[in-house]
Design a protein around this motif. Sequence first.
Motif, PDB file in Angstrom:
ATOM      1  N   SER A  37      39.444  47.383  56.217  1.00  0.00           N
ATOM      2  CA  SER A  37      39.022  47.711  54.856  1.00  0.00           C
ATOM      3  C   SER A  37      37.872  48.706  54.873  1.00  0.00           C
ATOM      4  N   ALA A  38      37.703  49.395  53.777  1.00  0.00           N
ATOM      5  CA  ALA A  38      36.589  50.318  53.613  1.00  0.00           C
ATOM      6  C   ALA A  38      35.304  49.512  53.477  1.00  0.00           C
ATOM      7  N   PRO A  39      34.210  49.972  54.058  1.00  0.00           N
ATOM      8  CA  PRO A  39      32.987  49.177  54.050  1.00  0.00           C
ATOM      9  C   PRO A  39      32.326  49.045  52.682  1.00  0.00           C
ATOM     10  N   ASP A  40      32.579  49.951  51.774  1.00  0.00           N
ATOM     11  CA  ASP A  40      31.870  49.924  50.499  1.00  0.00           C
ATOM     12  C   ASP A  40      32.738  49.531  49.312  1.00  0.00           C
ATOM     13  N   TRP A  41      33.856  48.864  49.552  1.00  0.00           N
ATOM     14  CA  TRP A  41      34.735  48.485  48.450  1.00  0.00           C
ATOM     15  C   TRP A  41      34.062  47.496  47.509  1.00  0.00           C
ATOM     16  N   GLN A  42      33.131  46.703  48.033  1.00  0.00           N
ATOM     17  CA  GLN A  42      32.451  45.718  47.192  1.00  0.00           C
ATOM     18  C   GLN A  42      31.673  46.393  46.063  1.00  0.00           C
ATOM     19  N   ASP A  43      31.132  47.585  46.324  1.00  0.00           N
ATOM     20  CA  ASP A  43      30.386  48.302  45.287  1.00  0.00           C
ATOM     21  C   ASP A  43      31.292  48.657  44.115  1.00  0.00           C
ATOM     22  N   GLY A  44      32.481  49.158  44.407  1.00  0.00           N
ATOM     23  CA  GLY A  44      33.425  49.515  43.355  1.00  0.00           C
ATOM     24  C   GLY A  44      33.863  48.313  42.547  1.00  0.00           C
ATOM     25  N   VAL A  45      34.108  47.204  43.226  1.00  0.00           N
ATOM     26  CA  VAL A  45      34.525  45.970  42.549  1.00  0.00           C
ATOM     27  C   VAL A  45      33.406  45.465  41.640  1.00  0.00           C
ATOM     28  N   ALA A  46      32.169  45.556  42.100  1.00  0.00           N
ATOM     29  CA  ALA A  46      31.037  45.075  41.306  1.00  0.00           C
ATOM     30  C   ALA A  46      30.814  45.919  40.053  1.00  0.00           C
ATOM     31  N   LEU A  47      31.089  47.213  40.132  1.00  0.00           N
ATOM     32  CA  LEU A  47      30.821  48.112  39.004  1.00  0.00           C
ATOM     33  C   LEU A  47      31.920  48.122  37.951  1.00  0.00           C
ATOM     34  N   LEU A  48      33.133  47.754  38.314  1.00  0.00           N
ATOM     35  CA  LEU A  48      34.260  47.888  37.391  1.00  0.00           C
ATOM     36  C   LEU A  48      34.113  47.053  36.116  1.00  0.00           C
ATOM     37  N   PRO A  49      33.798  45.760  36.180  1.00  0.00           N
ATOM     38  CA  PRO A  49      33.649  44.997  34.936  1.00  0.00           C
ATOM     39  C   PRO A  49      32.557  45.580  34.025  1.00  0.00           C
ATOM     40  N   GLU A  50      31.490  46.084  34.623  1.00  0.00           N
ATOM     41  CA  GLU A  50      30.423  46.710  33.838  1.00  0.00           C
ATOM     42  C   GLU A  50      30.946  47.959  33.132  1.00  0.00           C
ATOM     43  N   ALA A  51      31.780  48.729  33.820  1.00  0.00           N
ATOM     44  CA  ALA A  51      32.345  49.941  33.218  1.00  0.00           C
ATOM     45  C   ALA A  51      33.213  49.591  32.016  1.00  0.00           C
ATOM     46  N   PHE A  52      34.031  48.564  32.136  1.00  0.00           N
ATOM     47  CA  PHE A  52      34.868  48.150  31.010  1.00  0.00           C
ATOM     48  C   PHE A  52      34.009  47.656  29.849  1.00  0.00           C
ATOM     49  N   ALA A  53      32.990  46.874  30.148  1.00  0.00           N
ATOM     50  CA  ALA A  53      32.136  46.312  29.104  1.00  0.00           C
ATOM     51  C   ALA A  53      31.356  47.397  28.371  1.00  0.00           C
ATOM     52  N   SER A  54      31.005  48.480  29.046  1.00  0.00           N
ATOM     53  CA  SER A  54      30.203  49.524  28.410  1.00  0.00           C
ATOM     54  C   SER A  54      31.030  50.725  27.958  1.00  0.00           C
ATOM     55  N   ALA A  55      32.350  50.635  28.029  1.00  0.00           N
ATOM     56  CA  ALA A  55      33.201  51.739  27.579  1.00  0.00           C
ATOM     57  C   ALA A  55      32.972  51.999  26.097  1.00  0.00           C
ATOM     58  N   GLN A  56      33.025  53.263  25.718  1.00  0.00           N
ATOM     59  CA  GLN A  56      32.753  53.639  24.335  1.00  0.00           C
ATOM     60  C   GLN A  56      33.942  53.396  23.413  1.00  0.00           C
ATOM     61  N   GLY A  57      35.120  53.242  23.966  1.00  0.00           N
ATOM     62  CA  GLY A  57      36.317  53.028  23.164  1.00  0.00           C
ATOM     63  C   GLY A  57      37.180  51.947  23.768  1.00  0.00           C
ATOM     64  N   PRO A  58      38.355  51.745  23.197  1.00  0.00           N
ATOM     65  CA  PRO A  58      39.234  50.677  23.687  1.00  0.00           C
ATOM     66  C   PRO A  58      39.820  50.980  25.063  1.00  0.00           C
ATOM     67  N   VAL A  59      39.877  49.953  25.895  1.00  0.00           N
ATOM     68  CA  VAL A  59      40.456  50.052  27.233  1.00  0.00           C
ATOM     69  C   VAL A  59      41.458  48.906  27.391  1.00  0.00           C
ATOM     70  N   VAL A  60      42.662  49.235  27.826  1.00  0.00           N
ATOM     71  CA  VAL A  60      43.682  48.232  28.136  1.00  0.00           C
ATOM     72  C   VAL A  60      43.830  48.209  29.642  1.00  0.00           C
ATOM     73  N   VAL A  61      43.731  47.027  30.228  1.00  0.00           N
ATOM     74  CA  VAL A  61      43.802  46.879  31.677  1.00  0.00           C
ATOM     75  C   VAL A  61      45.017  46.033  32.026  1.00  0.00           C
ATOM     76  N   VAL A  62      45.828  46.508  32.972  1.00  0.00           N
ATOM     77  CA  VAL A  62      46.978  45.769  33.473  1.00  0.00           C
ATOM     78  C   VAL A  62      46.644  45.324  34.886  1.00  0.00           C
ATOM     79  N   SER A  63      46.922  44.071  35.193  1.00  0.00           N
ATOM     80  CA  SER A  63      46.703  43.554  36.536  1.00  0.00           C
ATOM     81  C   SER A  63      47.781  42.529  36.843  1.00  0.00           C
ATOM     82  N   ASN A  64      47.960  42.252  38.110  1.00  0.00           N
ATOM     83  CA  ASN A  64      48.925  41.248  38.530  1.00  0.00           C
ATOM     84  C   ASN A  64      48.207  39.944  38.842  1.00  0.00           C
ATOM     85  N   GLU A  65      48.866  38.837  38.564  1.00  0.00           N
ATOM     86  CA  GLU A  65      48.367  37.519  38.962  1.00  0.00           C
ATOM     87  C   GLU A  65      49.129  37.151  40.216  1.00  0.00           C
ATOM     88  N   ILE A  66      48.488  37.321  41.375  1.00  0.00           N
ATOM     89  CA  ILE A  66      49.200  37.095  42.634  1.00  0.00           C
ATOM     90  C   ILE A  66      48.829  35.765  43.287  1.00  0.00           C
TER      91      ILE A  66
END
Length: 113
Positions: A37-66
Amino acid sequence: EAIMAATTRQTLVLVDCLTLWLTNLMMPAELAPERASAPDWQDGVALLPEAFASAQGPVVVVSNEIGLGVIPLGTETRAFVDVLGRLNQQVAAACERVTLMAAGLPLRLKGAA
């Protein structure tokens, strides 16, 4: 950065899919096979929920339940399932509405219909 750059009050952003995004983040194609794995993937994972929460407009997210089926015993696979499960939880916490789709049927988990 992409979420913040793309969102406006009048623009809907569709992220399809969170599972593939995480796969590319944790296991980029350019890595040698001996590096799991890439050594800094944790940084991207940590920032993503914050990005969605602070988005200026509507965001639809699709994910799989695995995590609902049989999970192979491999270390990397189990780690991926765990990280995706936590990421799905964090993103859902930042969202106003969450819908689980199963067999084409919506199951509202959070928010108004």
